[in-house]
Design a protein around this motif. Structure first.
Motif, PDB file in Angstrom:
ATOM      1  N   PHE A   3       0.848  -1.200   0.000  1.00 54.72           N
ATOM      2  CA  PHE A   3       0.000   0.000   0.000  1.00 54.72           C
ATOM      3  C   PHE A   3       0.880   1.246   0.000  1.00 54.72           C
ATOM      4  CE2 PHE A   3      -2.407  -3.419   1.872  1.00 54.72           C
ATOM      5  CZ  PHE A   3      -3.685  -3.268   1.360  1.00 54.72           C
ATOM      6  N   CYS A   4       0.372   2.304  -0.596  1.00 52.31           N
ATOM      7  CA  CYS A   4       1.090   3.579  -0.603  1.00 52.31           C
ATOM      8  C   CYS A   4       1.135   4.138   0.823  1.00 52.31           C
ATOM      9  CB  CYS A   4       0.391   4.565  -1.537  1.00 52.31           C
ATOM     10  SG  CYS A   4       1.109   6.225  -1.500  1.00 52.31           S
ATOM     11  N   SER A   5       2.328   4.423   1.317  1.00 53.55           N
ATOM     12  CA  SER A   5       2.454   4.926   2.689  1.00 53.55           C
ATOM     13  C   SER A   5       1.999   6.378   2.802  1.00 53.55           C
ATOM     14  CB  SER A   5       3.906   4.793   3.165  1.00 53.55           C
ATOM     15  OG  SER A   5       4.778   5.462   2.270  1.00 53.55           O
ATOM     16  N   HIS A   6       1.806   7.045   1.665  1.00 52.63           N
ATOM     17  CA  HIS A   6       1.352   8.430   1.692  1.00 52.63           C
ATOM     18  C   HIS A   6      -0.172   8.528   1.716  1.00 52.63           C
ATOM     19  CE1 HIS A   6       1.662  12.723   1.272  1.00 52.63           C
ATOM     20  NE2 HIS A   6       0.836  12.699   0.249  1.00 52.63           N
ATOM     21  N   CYS A   7      -0.856   7.782   0.782  1.00 53.06           N
ATOM     22  CA  CYS A   7      -2.322   7.939   0.667  1.00 53.06           C
ATOM     23  C   CYS A   7      -3.097   6.661   1.007  1.00 53.06           C
ATOM     24  CB  CYS A   7      -2.698   8.417  -0.734  1.00 53.06           C
ATOM     25  SG  CYS A   7      -2.651   7.122  -2.007  1.00 53.06           S
ATOM     26  N   GLY A   8      -2.401   5.540   1.192  1.00 56.98           N
ATOM     27  CA  GLY A   8      -3.072   4.302   1.586  1.00 56.98           C
ATOM     28  C   GLY A   8      -3.625   3.486   0.428  1.00 56.98           C
ATOM     29  N   VAL A  26       5.428   3.263  -7.874  1.00 61.80           N
ATOM     30  CA  VAL A  26       4.768   4.559  -8.022  1.00 61.80           C
ATOM     31  C   VAL A  26       3.282   4.376  -7.720  1.00 61.80           C
ATOM     32  CG1 VAL A  26       4.217   6.464  -9.593  1.00 61.80           C
ATOM     33  CG2 VAL A  26       6.435   5.301  -9.757  1.00 61.80           C
ATOM     34  N   CYS A  27       2.710   5.309  -6.955  1.00 59.18           N
ATOM     35  CA  CYS A  27       1.296   5.247  -6.597  1.00 59.18           C
ATOM     36  C   CYS A  27       0.464   5.929  -7.686  1.00 59.18           C
ATOM     37  CB  CYS A  27       1.067   5.933  -5.253  1.00 59.18           C
ATOM     38  SG  CYS A  27      -0.670   5.973  -4.772  1.00 59.18           S
ATOM     39  N   SER A  28      -0.498   5.180  -8.245  1.00 59.71           N
ATOM     40  CA  SER A  28      -1.356   5.741  -9.290  1.00 59.71           C
ATOM     41  C   SER A  28      -2.363   6.728  -8.724  1.00 59.71           C
ATOM     42  CB  SER A  28      -2.110   4.623 -10.018  1.00 59.71           C
ATOM     43  OG  SER A  28      -1.189   3.751 -10.631  1.00 59.71           O
ATOM     44  N   ALA A  29      -2.660   6.622  -7.436  1.00 59.50           N
ATOM     45  CA  ALA A  29      -3.657   7.503  -6.829  1.00 59.50           C
ATOM     46  C   ALA A  29      -3.083   8.878  -6.510  1.00 59.50           C
ATOM     47  CB  ALA A  29      -4.217   6.863  -5.554  1.00 59.50           C
ATOM     48  N   CYS A  30      -1.886   8.927  -5.931  1.00 58.52           N
ATOM     49  CA  CYS A  30      -1.342  10.227  -5.478  1.00 58.52           C
ATOM     50  C   CYS A  30      -0.017  10.571  -6.152  1.00 58.52           C
ATOM     51  CB  CYS A  30      -1.188  10.242  -3.952  1.00 58.52           C
ATOM     52  SG  CYS A  30       0.224   9.324  -3.321  1.00 58.52           S
ATOM     53  N   ALA A  31       0.503   9.679  -7.012  1.00 56.29           N
ATOM     54  CA  ALA A  31       1.720   9.938  -7.802  1.00 56.29           C
ATOM     55  C   ALA A  31       3.019   9.917  -6.987  1.00 56.29           C
ATOM     56  CB  ALA A  31       1.606  11.243  -8.591  1.00 56.29           C
TER      57      ALA A  31
HETATM   58 ZN   LIG Z   1      -0.496   7.176  -2.902  1.00 59.46          ZN
END
Ligand SMILES: [Zn+2]
Ligand SMILES: [Zn+2]
Lengths: 178, 178
Positions: A3-8, A26-31
Protein backbone atom coordinates in the motif's frame (compact mmCIF):
# COMPACT_ATOMS: atom_id res chain seq x y z
CA UNK A 1 5.20 -2.71 -0.08
CA UNK A 2 1.51 -3.43 -0.67
CA UNK A 3 0.00 0.00 0.00
CA UNK A 4 1.09 3.58 -0.60
CA UNK A 5 2.45 4.93 2.69
CA UNK A 6 1.35 8.43 1.69
CA UNK A 7 -2.32 7.94 0.67
CA UNK A 8 -3.07 4.30 1.59
CA UNK A 9 -4.00 3.24 -1.96
CA UNK A 10 -3.20 -0.33 -3.07
CA UNK A 11 -2.75 1.00 -6.61
CA UNK A 12 1.05 0.70 -6.78
CA UNK A 13 2.90 -0.10 -9.98
CA UNK A 14 6.51 -0.75 -10.81
CA UNK A 15 7.25 1.85 -13.50
CA UNK A 16 10.12 4.06 -14.64
CA UNK A 17 9.18 7.63 -13.66
CA UNK A 18 9.71 10.44 -16.19
CA UNK A 19 13.33 11.56 -16.14
CA UNK A 20 14.39 8.45 -14.23
CA UNK A 21 16.15 5.36 -15.59
CA UNK A 22 14.96 2.54 -13.37
CA UNK A 23 11.65 1.13 -12.13
CA UNK A 24 10.18 2.43 -8.87
CA UNK A 25 7.03 1.69 -6.94
CA UNK A 26 4.77 4.56 -8.02
CA UNK A 27 1.30 5.25 -6.60
CA UNK A 28 -1.36 5.74 -9.29
CA UNK A 29 -3.66 7.50 -6.83
CA UNK A 30 -1.34 10.23 -5.48
CA UNK A 31 1.72 9.94 -7.80
CA UNK A 32 4.15 9.44 -4.92
CA UNK A 33 7.36 7.71 -6.02
CA UNK A 34 8.59 5.27 -3.36
CA UNK A 35 12.39 5.04 -3.49
CA UNK A 36 14.27 2.22 -1.80
CA UNK A 37 17.97 2.45 -1.06
CA UNK A 38 20.72 0.40 0.58
CA UNK A 39 21.31 0.56 4.32
CA UNK A 40 24.57 1.22 6.10
CA UNK A 41 25.78 -1.31 8.65
CA UNK A 42 28.29 0.48 10.88
CA UNK A 43 30.64 -1.11 13.38
CA UNK A 44 34.00 -1.11 15.07
CA UNK A 45 36.64 -3.70 15.91
CA UNK A 46 37.77 -2.83 19.46
CA UNK A 47 41.49 -3.43 20.08
CA UNK A 48 43.17 -3.95 23.44
CA UNK A 49 46.90 -4.72 23.57
CA UNK A 50 47.42 -7.62 21.11
CA UNK A 51 43.76 -8.67 21.25
CA UNK A 52 40.47 -7.80 19.57
CA UNK A 53 36.99 -7.87 21.08
CA UNK A 54 34.28 -10.00 19.47
CA UNK A 55 30.67 -10.63 20.47
CA UNK A 56 28.70 -13.86 20.24
CA UNK A 57 25.26 -13.09 18.86
CA UNK A 58 22.17 -13.62 21.04
CA UNK A 59 19.86 -12.74 18.14
CA UNK A 60 18.99 -14.02 14.66
CA UNK A 61 20.44 -14.22 12.09
CA UNK A 62 23.62 -16.14 12.95
CA UNK A 63 22.57 -16.78 16.53
CA UNK A 64 25.51 -18.12 18.57
CA UNK A 65 28.18 -17.04 16.10
CA UNK A 66 30.90 -14.43 16.65
CA UNK A 67 30.85 -10.97 15.16
CA UNK A 68 32.54 -7.59 15.03
CA UNK A 69 30.10 -5.28 16.89
CA UNK A 70 27.96 -3.79 14.08
CA UNK A 71 24.43 -2.79 13.22
CA UNK A 72 22.23 -0.52 11.13
CA UNK A 73 23.05 3.16 11.11
CA UNK A 74 20.10 5.13 12.52
CA UNK A 75 18.61 8.39 11.30
CA UNK A 76 20.28 11.35 12.99
CA UNK A 77 23.59 9.56 13.50
CA UNK A 78 27.01 9.89 11.92
CA UNK A 79 28.66 6.65 10.83
CA UNK A 80 31.18 7.22 13.61
CA UNK A 81 28.64 7.72 16.39
CA UNK A 82 26.70 4.70 15.14
CA UNK A 83 29.84 2.56 15.38
CA UNK A 84 30.45 3.70 18.96
CA UNK A 85 26.80 3.02 19.83
CA UNK A 86 26.95 -0.52 18.46
CA UNK A 87 30.03 -1.32 20.55
CA UNK A 88 28.21 0.02 23.58
CA UNK A 89 25.01 -1.92 22.87
CA UNK A 90 26.69 -5.23 22.04
CA UNK A 91 29.69 -5.21 24.38
CA UNK A 92 28.95 -2.53 27.00
CA UNK A 93 32.30 -1.05 26.00
CA UNK A 94 33.61 2.33 24.95
CA UNK A 95 35.97 2.79 22.02
CA UNK A 96 38.03 5.63 20.64
CA UNK A 97 37.79 5.29 16.89
CA UNK A 98 41.14 5.09 15.13
CA UNK A 99 40.47 4.64 11.39
CA UNK A 100 37.98 3.29 8.85
CA UNK A 101 39.23 -0.12 7.76
CA UNK A 102 36.36 -1.62 5.76
CA UNK A 103 33.95 -0.70 2.99
CA UNK A 104 32.22 -3.97 2.22
CA UNK A 105 29.37 -4.10 -0.30
CA UNK A 106 26.62 -6.70 -0.03
CA UNK A 107 24.76 -5.54 -3.12
CA UNK A 108 22.43 -8.54 -3.25
CA UNK A 109 20.89 -7.65 0.10
CA UNK A 110 21.37 -3.88 -0.14
CA UNK A 111 23.76 -3.55 2.79
CA UNK A 112 26.94 -1.47 2.86
CA UNK A 113 29.29 -2.24 5.75
CA UNK A 114 31.51 0.53 7.15
CA UNK A 115 33.73 -0.71 9.97
CA UNK A 116 36.36 1.09 12.02
CA UNK A 117 39.27 0.01 14.15
CA UNK A 118 39.12 1.53 17.62
CA UNK A 119 40.92 1.44 20.96
CA UNK A 120 38.99 -0.28 23.74
CA UNK A 121 38.95 2.31 26.50
CA UNK A 122 40.67 0.98 29.67
CA UNK A 123 40.30 -2.58 28.35
CA UNK A 124 36.85 -2.66 29.92
CA UNK A 125 33.85 -4.49 28.49
CA UNK A 126 30.73 -6.38 29.53
CA UNK A 127 27.98 -8.21 27.69
CA UNK A 128 25.30 -6.26 25.81
CA UNK A 129 21.68 -7.38 25.50
CA UNK A 130 22.19 -8.64 21.95
CA UNK A 131 25.19 -10.79 22.93
CA UNK A 132 25.56 -14.17 24.64
CA UNK A 133 29.13 -13.33 25.57
CA UNK A 134 31.98 -11.01 24.60
CA UNK A 135 35.67 -11.90 24.66
CA UNK A 136 39.14 -10.69 23.71
CA UNK A 137 41.01 -12.85 21.20
CA UNK A 138 44.59 -12.93 19.95
CA UNK A 139 44.93 -13.57 16.21
CA UNK A 140 45.68 -17.25 16.87
CA UNK A 141 42.60 -17.66 19.02
CA UNK A 142 39.98 -16.16 16.65
CA UNK A 143 37.13 -18.68 16.19
CA UNK A 144 37.33 -18.52 12.38
CA UNK A 145 34.92 -21.39 11.82
CA UNK A 146 32.29 -19.78 14.04
CA UNK A 147 32.12 -16.30 12.55
CA UNK A 148 28.68 -14.85 11.86
CA UNK A 149 29.31 -12.93 8.64
CA UNK A 150 31.86 -12.70 5.83
CA UNK A 151 32.19 -8.98 6.59
CA UNK A 152 33.62 -9.81 10.02
CA UNK A 153 36.11 -12.29 8.56
CA UNK A 154 37.16 -9.68 5.99
CA UNK A 155 37.66 -6.96 8.60
CA UNK A 156 39.59 -9.25 10.96
CA UNK A 157 41.95 -10.55 8.26
CA UNK A 158 42.63 -7.07 6.97
CA UNK A 159 43.14 -5.71 10.47
CA UNK A 160 45.85 -8.25 11.25
CA UNK A 161 47.47 -7.59 7.84
CA UNK A 162 47.42 -3.84 8.54
CA UNK A 163 48.93 -4.42 11.98
CA UNK A 164 51.76 -6.51 10.53
CA UNK A 165 52.56 -3.88 7.91
CA UNK A 166 52.19 -0.98 10.34
CA UNK A 167 49.66 0.72 8.05
CA UNK A 168 46.08 1.93 8.51
CA UNK A 169 44.70 1.08 5.10
CA UNK A 170 41.05 1.14 4.10
CA UNK A 171 40.10 -2.14 2.41
CA UNK A 172 37.21 -2.41 -0.02
CA UNK A 173 35.41 -5.47 -1.33
CA UNK A 174 32.14 -6.70 -2.78
CA UNK A 175 30.44 -9.93 -1.77
CA UNK A 176 29.92 -11.78 -3.97
CA UNK A 177 32.86 -10.34 -5.93
CA UNK A 178 31.94 -7.96 -8.76
CA UNK B 1 4.28 8.04 6.41
CA UNK B 2 0.49 8.21 6.86
CA UNK B 3 -0.47 4.60 6.15
CA UNK B 4 1.11 1.20 6.80
CA UNK B 5 2.79 0.10 3.55
CA UNK B 6 2.19 -3.53 4.52
CA UNK B 7 -1.53 -3.60 5.40
CA UNK B 8 -2.79 -0.11 4.46
CA UNK B 9 -3.99 0.79 7.95
CA UNK B 10 -3.79 4.45 9.09
CA UNK B 11 -3.28 3.18 12.65
CA UNK B 12 0.42 4.06 12.95
CA UNK B 13 1.99 5.10 16.22
CA UNK B 14 5.45 6.27 17.18
CA UNK B 15 6.44 3.81 19.92
CA UNK B 16 9.57 2.05 21.17
CA UNK B 17 9.21 -1.62 20.17
CA UNK B 18 10.04 -4.32 22.72
CA UNK B 19 13.79 -4.91 22.82
CA UNK B 20 14.46 -1.68 20.92
CA UNK B 21 15.69 1.61 22.36
CA UNK B 22 14.21 4.24 20.07
CA UNK B 23 10.77 5.18 18.71
CA UNK B 24 9.64 3.68 15.39
CA UNK B 25 6.46 3.95 13.35
CA UNK B 26 4.61 0.78 14.35
CA UNK B 27 1.35 -0.42 12.80
CA UNK B 28 -1.30 -1.31 15.39
CA UNK B 29 -3.21 -3.40 12.84
CA UNK B 30 -0.46 -5.73 11.59
CA UNK B 31 2.43 -5.00 14.02
CA UNK B 32 4.86 -4.12 11.23
CA UNK B 33 7.72 -1.93 12.43
CA UNK B 34 8.69 0.66 9.84
CA UNK B 35 12.39 1.46 10.11
CA UNK B 36 13.91 4.52 8.48
CA UNK B 37 17.63 4.81 7.89
CA UNK B 38 20.12 7.25 6.34
CA UNK B 39 20.88 7.17 2.64
CA UNK B 40 24.27 7.00 0.98
CA UNK B 41 25.23 9.67 -1.53
CA UNK B 42 28.03 8.25 -3.65
CA UNK B 43 30.23 10.15 -6.07
CA UNK B 44 33.62 10.63 -7.63
CA UNK B 45 35.91 13.56 -8.38
CA UNK B 46 37.29 12.85 -11.88
CA UNK B 47 40.90 13.96 -12.35
CA UNK B 48 42.63 14.72 -15.66
CA UNK B 49 46.22 16.00 -15.64
CA UNK B 50 46.24 18.93 -13.18
CA UNK B 51 42.49 19.48 -13.46
CA UNK B 52 39.28 18.15 -11.90
CA UNK B 53 35.89 17.74 -13.54
CA UNK B 54 32.85 19.47 -12.05
CA UNK B 55 29.22 19.60 -13.19
CA UNK B 56 26.83 22.53 -13.04
CA UNK B 57 23.47 21.31 -11.80
CA UNK B 58 20.42 21.39 -14.09
CA UNK B 59 18.13 20.20 -11.27
CA UNK B 60 16.99 21.36 -7.86
CA UNK B 61 18.28 21.76 -5.22
CA UNK B 62 21.21 24.07 -5.95
CA UNK B 63 20.22 24.59 -9.59
CA UNK B 64 23.00 26.30 -11.51
CA UNK B 65 25.71 25.61 -8.93
CA UNK B 66 28.78 23.40 -9.36
CA UNK B 67 29.16 19.95 -7.85
CA UNK B 68 31.30 16.84 -7.66
CA UNK B 69 29.27 14.21 -9.61
CA UNK B 70 27.24 12.45 -6.89
CA UNK B 71 23.85 10.95 -6.15
CA UNK B 72 21.91 8.41 -4.14
CA UNK B 73 23.21 4.85 -4.08
CA UNK B 74 20.63 2.50 -5.60
CA UNK B 75 19.55 -0.94 -4.43
CA UNK B 76 21.69 -3.64 -6.04
CA UNK B 77 24.75 -1.40 -6.41
CA UNK B 78 28.11 -1.26 -4.72
CA UNK B 79 29.25 2.19 -3.58
CA UNK B 80 31.94 1.97 -6.26
CA UNK B 81 29.59 1.12 -9.14
CA UNK B 82 27.20 3.85 -7.98
CA UNK B 83 30.02 6.41 -8.09
CA UNK B 84 30.92 5.37 -11.65
CA UNK B 85 27.24 5.55 -12.66
CA UNK B 86 26.86 9.06 -11.28
CA UNK B 87 29.87 10.29 -13.27
CA UNK B 88 28.38 8.71 -16.35
CA UNK B 89 24.91 10.19 -15.77
CA UNK B 90 26.09 13.71 -14.89
CA UNK B 91 29.15 14.11 -17.10
CA UNK B 92 28.89 11.35 -19.75
CA UNK B 93 32.36 10.34 -18.63
CA UNK B 94 34.09 7.17 -17.52
CA UNK B 95 36.38 7.03 -14.48
CA UNK B 96 38.76 4.50 -13.03
CA UNK B 97 38.32 4.81 -9.28
CA UNK B 98 41.54 5.46 -7.39
CA UNK B 99 40.68 5.81 -3.68
CA UNK B 100 37.94 6.80 -1.24
CA UNK B 101 38.66 10.34 -0.12
CA UNK B 102 35.54 11.43 1.77
CA UNK B 103 33.18 10.16 4.45
CA UNK B 104 30.97 13.17 5.13
CA UNK B 105 28.05 12.90 7.54
CA UNK B 106 24.98 15.10 7.16
CA UNK B 107 23.18 13.68 10.19
CA UNK B 108 20.45 16.32 10.22
CA UNK B 109 19.18 15.24 6.82
CA UNK B 110 20.16 11.57 7.08
CA UNK B 111 22.68 11.59 4.25
CA UNK B 112 26.12 9.97 4.30
CA UNK B 113 28.45 11.07 1.50
CA UNK B 114 31.09 8.64 0.21
CA UNK B 115 33.22 10.18 -2.53
CA UNK B 116 36.14 8.76 -4.48
CA UNK B 117 38.96 10.24 -6.49
CA UNK B 118 39.16 8.71 -9.97
CA UNK B 119 41.05 9.07 -13.24
CA UNK B 120 39.01 10.51 -16.10
CA UNK B 121 39.44 7.93 -18.86
CA UNK B 122 41.09 9.50 -21.95
CA UNK B 123 40.16 12.98 -20.66
CA UNK B 124 36.80 12.58 -22.36
CA UNK B 125 33.52 13.96 -21.05
CA UNK B 126 30.22 15.39 -22.23
CA UNK B 127 27.17 16.84 -20.48
CA UNK B 128 24.70 14.55 -18.71
CA UNK B 129 20.96 15.16 -18.54
CA UNK B 130 21.16 16.46 -14.98
CA UNK B 131 23.87 19.01 -15.86
CA UNK B 132 23.83 22.42 -17.55
CA UNK B 133 27.53 22.06 -18.35
CA UNK B 134 30.63 20.18 -17.26
CA UNK B 135 34.16 21.55 -17.17
CA UNK B 136 37.73 20.85 -16.09
CA UNK B 137 39.19 23.24 -13.52
CA UNK B 138 42.66 23.80 -12.12
CA UNK B 139 42.77 24.48 -8.38
CA UNK B 140 43.05 28.22 -9.01
CA UNK B 141 40.01 28.22 -11.28
CA UNK B 142 37.56 26.37 -9.02
CA UNK B 143 34.36 28.47 -8.68
CA UNK B 144 34.44 28.31 -4.87
CA UNK B 145 31.63 30.84 -4.40
CA UNK B 146 29.32 28.89 -6.72
CA UNK B 147 29.59 25.40 -5.23
CA UNK B 148 26.33 23.49 -4.66
CA UNK B 149 27.10 21.67 -1.41
CA UNK B 150 29.55 21.79 1.49
CA UNK B 151 30.43 18.14 0.75
CA UNK B 152 31.86 19.17 -2.62
CA UNK B 153 33.93 21.96 -1.08
CA UNK B 154 35.22 19.52 1.55
CA UNK B 155 36.20 16.90 -1.03
CA UNK B 156 37.87 19.43 -3.32
CA UNK B 157 39.92 21.05 -0.54
CA UNK B 158 41.04 17.68 0.78
CA UNK B 159 41.86 16.41 -2.69
CA UNK B 160 44.23 19.30 -3.37
CA UNK B 161 45.79 18.87 0.09
CA UNK B 162 46.29 15.15 -0.60
CA UNK B 163 47.83 15.94 -3.98
CA UNK B 164 50.27 18.39 -2.43
CA UNK B 165 51.35 15.89 0.23
CA UNK B 166 51.46 12.97 -2.22
CA UNK B 167 49.10 10.95 0.00
CA UNK B 168 45.76 9.26 -0.60
CA UNK B 169 44.14 9.90 2.76
CA UNK B 170 40.49 9.34 3.61
CA UNK B 171 39.04 12.44 5.26
CA UNK B 172 36.05 12.31 7.57
CA UNK B 173 33.79 15.07 8.81
CA UNK B 174 30.33 15.85 10.12
CA UNK B 175 28.26 18.81 9.03
CA UNK B 176 27.39 20.55 11.20
CA UNK B 177 30.42 19.54 13.30
CA UNK B 178 29.72 17.06 16.11
ZN1 LIG C 1 -0.50 7.18 -2.90
ZN1 LIG D 1 0.01 -2.59 9.01
Amino acid sequence: MNFCSHCGSPDLHLVVPTGDNRPRQVCSACATIHYQNPKIVTGCLPVWEDKVLLCRRAIAPAYGLWNVPSGYLENGESVESGARREVWEEAAARVELDYLITLYNLEKINQIYLQFVGALVDGQYGVGEESLECALFTEDDIPWSEMAFTSSVFTLRRYFANRRSGRKLLHRACYPEE
